[in-house]
Design a protein around this motif. Structure first.
Motif, PDB file in Angstrom:
ATOM      1  N   LEU A  98     -25.167  51.552  12.161  1.00 14.65           N
ATOM      2  CA  LEU A  98     -23.727  51.180  12.296  1.00 14.65           C
ATOM      3  C   LEU A  98     -23.032  51.874  10.905  1.00 14.65           C
ATOM      4  O   LEU A  98     -23.678  51.699   9.690  1.00 14.65           O
ATOM      5  CB  LEU A  98     -23.571  49.832  12.383  1.00 14.65           C
ATOM      6  N   PRO A  99     -21.971  52.569  10.788  1.00 11.80           N
ATOM      7  CA  PRO A  99     -21.240  52.869   9.739  1.00 11.80           C
ATOM      8  C   PRO A  99     -20.736  51.910   8.964  1.00 11.80           C
ATOM      9  O   PRO A  99     -20.321  52.142   7.791  1.00 11.80           O
ATOM     10  CB  PRO A  99     -20.118  53.769  10.370  1.00 11.80           C
ATOM     11  N   PHE A 100     -20.753  50.527   9.411  1.00 10.32           N
ATOM     12  CA  PHE A 100     -20.295  49.508   8.466  1.00 10.32           C
ATOM     13  C   PHE A 100     -21.394  48.542   8.459  1.00 10.32           C
ATOM     14  O   PHE A 100     -22.280  48.422   9.373  1.00 10.32           O
ATOM     15  CB  PHE A 100     -18.882  49.062   9.083  1.00 10.32           C
ATOM     16  N   SER A 101     -21.030  47.564   7.610  1.00  9.32           N
ATOM     17  CA  SER A 101     -21.909  46.580   7.670  1.00  9.32           C
ATOM     18  C   SER A 101     -21.723  45.440   8.628  1.00  9.32           C
ATOM     19  O   SER A 101     -20.454  44.639   8.316  1.00  9.32           O
ATOM     20  CB  SER A 101     -21.735  45.853   6.237  1.00  9.32           C
ATOM     21  N   PHE A 102     -22.460  45.125   9.613  1.00  8.84           N
ATOM     22  CA  PHE A 102     -22.319  44.062  10.497  1.00  8.84           C
ATOM     23  C   PHE A 102     -22.513  42.639   9.731  1.00  8.84           C
ATOM     24  O   PHE A 102     -21.888  41.763  10.114  1.00  8.84           O
ATOM     25  CB  PHE A 102     -23.340  44.289  11.594  1.00  8.84           C
ATOM     26  N   GLY A 103     -23.423  42.690   9.230  1.00 11.46           N
ATOM     27  CA  GLY A 103     -23.668  41.144   8.321  1.00 11.46           C
ATOM     28  C   GLY A 103     -22.563  40.816   7.460  1.00 11.46           C
ATOM     29  O   GLY A 103     -22.306  39.708   7.561  1.00 11.46           O
ATOM     30  N   ASP A 104     -21.686  41.811   6.987  1.00 13.89           N
ATOM     31  CA  ASP A 104     -20.527  41.564   6.104  1.00 13.89           C
ATOM     32  C   ASP A 104     -19.555  40.984   7.102  1.00 13.89           C
ATOM     33  O   ASP A 104     -18.733  39.735   6.882  1.00 13.89           O
ATOM     34  CB  ASP A 104     -19.883  42.618   5.440  1.00 13.89           C
ATOM     35  N   LEU A 105     -19.180  41.345   8.379  1.00 14.05           N
ATOM     36  CA  LEU A 105     -18.459  41.192   9.450  1.00 14.05           C
ATOM     37  C   LEU A 105     -19.037  39.690   9.715  1.00 14.05           C
ATOM     38  O   LEU A 105     -17.938  38.802  10.011  1.00 14.05           O
ATOM     39  CB  LEU A 105     -18.419  41.922  10.612  1.00 14.05           C
ATOM     40  N   LEU A 106     -20.166  39.402  10.011  1.00 17.03           N
ATOM     41  CA  LEU A 106     -20.699  38.436  10.419  1.00 17.03           C
ATOM     42  C   LEU A 106     -20.542  37.102   9.396  1.00 17.03           C
ATOM     43  O   LEU A 106     -20.129  36.122   9.810  1.00 17.03           O
ATOM     44  CB  LEU A 106     -22.315  38.135  10.544  1.00 17.03           C
ATOM     45  N   TYR A 107     -20.718  37.293   8.203  1.00 17.29           N
ATOM     46  CA  TYR A 107     -20.078  36.573   6.964  1.00 17.29           C
ATOM     47  C   TYR A 107     -18.717  35.963   7.274  1.00 17.29           C
ATOM     48  O   TYR A 107     -18.221  34.847   6.880  1.00 17.29           O
ATOM     49  CB  TYR A 107     -20.566  36.840   5.599  1.00 17.29           C
TER      50      TYR A 107
END
Length: 360
Positions: free
Chosen positions: A53-62
């Motif tokens: 993924l070109p973005f942070s899925f973890g950051d979205l999750l937070y």
């Protein structure tokens, strides 16, 4: 979630805590069964799932979790007829799930064998040994600085973009694998954090999301620090949960990579730990040793200090204190004050192994 399920999960939380505490007394078991066993497959699977993924899925999750927390507080806590029994069940069930996921997906690595035992080196060192390794690192740092910057008073400027540095960490770990087998880094899952601005104000260069196994690097930090910060977070991904051990792995990875800029970043990174420790032990000797550094190296150090000073704020100590307590709760009794063990690893490793890289 049904009330009965919430109750079962809440009851399971203290049981989980006791089980984890018992397992922590058997680091050899954790090392063989978890860190060098199932975690290798868990880590790779998560990096395959989220790494592309070109973005942070973890950051979205937070971000989603923060929104859900605010919604929970508004709907169930900040009201006149709050039902505390239901609130406690919701909190207990949620914490139970998070606690289980954290330890199954990554957190058990906190209880593996100490790195000095894995490397079969000592964790003790004398002031004389510290001074000797510091001087070796200074010689190496001066050589590298002279190769990269002809003006001895100017700081070295990293010519790579942050994305290029991320790519270079893969062959860097491949080369380290020849020294420490088992540290290949494929596939990669390292990204600039979408939360870089708040991370900077909190005083952090990066972090690992233990649920998605994505390495997050603060996109605002100086490129000079990017090689060691990236390799530090990747060390976490590979199962070295403790901050001091990840710092050592980051230093070793960058120092041994055949790129002069990586070597410079890693050598000065390791050197700063040693000089800080020497200064605490013998201020006069440390000052004498530091005088041997080319002024440009000290300029690089000043740049980093000035960067963080420009973001200082009243809330930063609170965030760092919270993280310090988190470390102490996860088998790191010294919290953020972990210099001595990092230095112990560096001194005892380089006492018997040459500091590779550029030569006169």
């Amino acid at each position: 979630m049904q009330r009965r399920t919430k109750l079962i999960l809440t009851i399971a939380l203290p049981i989980q805590i006791v089980i984890i505490k018992m397992i922590s007394f058997f680091p050899e078991f954790v090392e063989s069964f978890y860190s060098n066993g199932i975690f290798i497959y868990i880590s790779k699977a998560l990096r395959y799932v989220f790494g592309w993924l070109p973005f942070s899925f973890g950051d979205l999750l937070y971000c989603v979790l923060i929104i859900l927390l605010l919604r929970f507080l508004i709907k169930k806590v900040f009201r006149k007829d709050v039902i505390w029994k239901n609130v406690l069940l919701d909190v207990g069930a949620t914490l139970s799930i998070v606690y289980a996921c954290f330890h199954m997906l990554w957190g058990m690595n906190y209880y593996r064998l100490p790195l000095h035992e894995i490397l079969q080196i000592s964790d003790e060192y004398t002031e004389e040994e510290l001074t000797a390794v510091s001087e070796k690192l200074i010689i190496q740092a001066n050589i590298l600085h002279k190769k990269l910057e002809s003006n001895d008073s100017l700081a070295v400027q990293m010519p790579y973009s942050k994305e290029e540095i991320f790519e270079k960490t893969i062959p860097a770990y491949d080369q380290l694998n020849a020294i420490l087998p088992g540290l290949t880094y494929h596939p990669k899952s390292i990204k600039k954090s979408m939360l870089s601005i708040p991370l900077t104000y909190m005083g952090f260069s990066g972090y690992l999301n233990p649920i998605t196994n994505e390495a997050q690097v603060n996109g605002l930090i100086l490129n000079y620090k990017m090689p060691t910060t990236s390799c530090h977070e990747e060390a976490h991904q590979l199962g070295f949960a403790k901050e001091n051990e990840a710092n050592f792995i980051a230093a070793l990875t960058t120092i041994n990579y055949d790129d002069l800029y990586f070597q410079y970043s890693g050598t000065t990174f390791a050197l700063k730990f040693c000089l800080n420790d020497l200064y605490r032990r013998n201020e006069e000797k440390a000052i004498c040793v530091i005088e041997k550094l080319r002024p440009g190296i000290r300029a690089n150090y000043r740049e980093v200090n000035e960067f963080w000073e420009s973001y200082e704020n009243p809330l930063e100590p609170i965030f760092k204190s919270t993280y310090d307590q988190y470390l102490k709760a996860n088998n790191q009794p010294d919290g953020m004050e972990t210099y001595s063990y990092v230095v112990a690893l560096l001194v005892n490793y380089f006492k018997v192994n040459p500091i590779t890289g550029a030569h006169p």
